[in-house]
Motif scaffolding. Sequence first.
Motif, mmCIF file in Angstrom:
data_model
loop_
_atom_site.group_PDB
_atom_site.id
_atom_site.type_symbol
_atom_site.label_atom_id
_atom_site.label_comp_id
_atom_site.label_asym_id
_atom_site.label_seq_id
_atom_site.Cartn_x
_atom_site.Cartn_y
_atom_site.Cartn_z
ATOM 1 N N ARG A 90 -6.412 -3.648 -4.036
ATOM 2 C CA ARG A 90 -7.707 -4.782 -4.865
ATOM 3 C C ARG A 90 -7.666 -3.897 -6.194
ATOM 4 O O ARG A 90 -7.639 -4.433 -7.370
ATOM 5 N N ASN A 107 -6.278 -1.131 3.905
ATOM 6 C CA ASN A 107 -5.943 -1.018 2.819
ATOM 7 C C ASN A 107 -6.167 -1.755 1.972
ATOM 8 O O ASN A 107 -5.760 -1.919 0.118
ATOM 9 N N THR A 108 -7.260 -2.957 1.665
ATOM 10 C CA THR A 108 -7.183 -4.102 1.717
ATOM 11 C C THR A 108 -7.557 -4.143 0.039
ATOM 12 O O THR A 108 -7.430 -4.079 -0.979
ATOM 13 N N GLU A 109 -9.158 -2.811 0.787
ATOM 14 C CA GLU A 109 -9.795 -2.638 -0.529
ATOM 15 C C GLU A 109 -9.080 -1.912 -1.770
ATOM 16 O O GLU A 109 -9.226 -2.039 -3.113
ATOM 17 N N THR A 146 -4.536 -4.174 7.432
ATOM 18 C CA THR A 146 -6.344 -3.503 7.443
ATOM 19 C C THR A 146 -7.492 -2.957 6.297
ATOM 20 O O THR A 146 -8.088 -2.761 5.516
ATOM 21 N N SER A 151 0.547 -1.178 -0.012
ATOM 22 C CA SER A 151 -0.514 -0.257 0.238
ATOM 23 C C SER A 151 0.763 1.642 -0.099
ATOM 24 O O SER A 151 0.209 2.091 -0.238
ATOM 25 N N VAL A 162 -4.926 -10.644 -1.560
ATOM 26 C CA VAL A 162 -4.518 -9.650 -0.606
ATOM 27 C C VAL A 162 -4.638 -10.188 0.732
ATOM 28 O O VAL A 162 -5.188 -11.041 1.231
ATOM 29 N N THR A 214 0.380 -10.731 -5.176
ATOM 30 C CA THR A 214 -0.392 -10.957 -4.123
ATOM 31 C C THR A 214 0.253 -10.188 -2.948
ATOM 32 O O THR A 214 0.972 -9.564 -2.702
ATOM 33 N N ASP A 240 -3.814 -9.110 4.877
ATOM 34 C CA ASP A 240 -3.774 -8.898 5.995
ATOM 35 C C ASP A 240 -2.768 -9.178 7.207
ATOM 36 O O ASP A 240 -3.353 -10.125 7.593
ATOM 37 N N CYS A 262 -0.921 -6.277 3.382
ATOM 38 C CA CYS A 262 -1.086 -4.457 3.770
ATOM 39 C C CYS A 262 -1.969 -4.722 4.702
ATOM 40 O O CYS A 262 -1.703 -5.908 5.186
#
Length: 300
Positions: A191, A186-188, A184, A160, A198, A179, A200, A182
């Motif tokens: 993606r 920044n996960t979206e 929580t 991220s 991803v 893969t 976490d 990062c």
Amino acid sequence: MKAVVYERYGSPDVLELKNIEKPVPKDNEVLVKIYATTVTAGDWRMRKADPFLVRIFAGLFKPSKVKILGFEVAGVIEEVGAKVRSFKPGDSVFADCEFKFGGYAEYKCFPENNSVIVLKPSNVTFEEAAAVPIGGLTALRFLKQAGVKTGDNILIYGASGSVGTYAIQIGKYFGAHITAVCGTANTEMVRSLGADHVVDYTKTDFTQLDARFDIVFDAVGKTSKPACNKLLKPGGRYISVKGNPKRNANDLLFLKDLMESGKLKPVIDRKYTLETIREAHAYVEGFHKKGNVVVNVTGG
């Protein structure tokens, strides 16, 4: 002209906004009116002399080689030297200041050299263009050094951050499966940049994954090859931003082409001004930025 100057090492408070003399381009240089720059890890590490080896480069007791930080910029060419043929006044450009720095100012001179300065794509803003050279070039050069190719499985730790967000997109351009590791929050975002999977890190120890990778890329310099060895396929490559990748004269032009084709999009977390640059440094030094932190200098 206005510029942010530092005369001693230390906290963001050592950064001072001053009026200094405007530079004059040499015969082989262009004068850029800077619209935007950024705050990178390289900037705050120079300011703080962290690690200590910074002092060997910049000055043992106080900064003497570099007084104005700022690693990357975007702006408009205001004046060209007598021997310049590739650019003209009015051209919008973005540039890599390299280890001369100097982006925290209203003007800076650059040599006529497309390895450090190129025309800005029309489909990106000055803020976006300013955020590309350091993170983008770092990601590109390390992935090329690792021999990235179609079908590779790549794990990006620190996905991220600035280098990580570019590494995702550049890896996808080369046809790799990504893969991204990062936090929580920044996960979206990762993606949306193209990450196929991803992880976490607040919930899963990525070093204990069962998957195996052709390339493991530490994009923040916070892990190590021994910690990641079990993640590598036989013949797999571990790369880290702590290394020193080989440079190619056409790398910046390559990134320009990716932006023009819509395959590379800078992520901008926060925006500041020269007047609030101390706040920008404090934020970036906290290691929680997403992508890039931009500083608006003038116009744009």
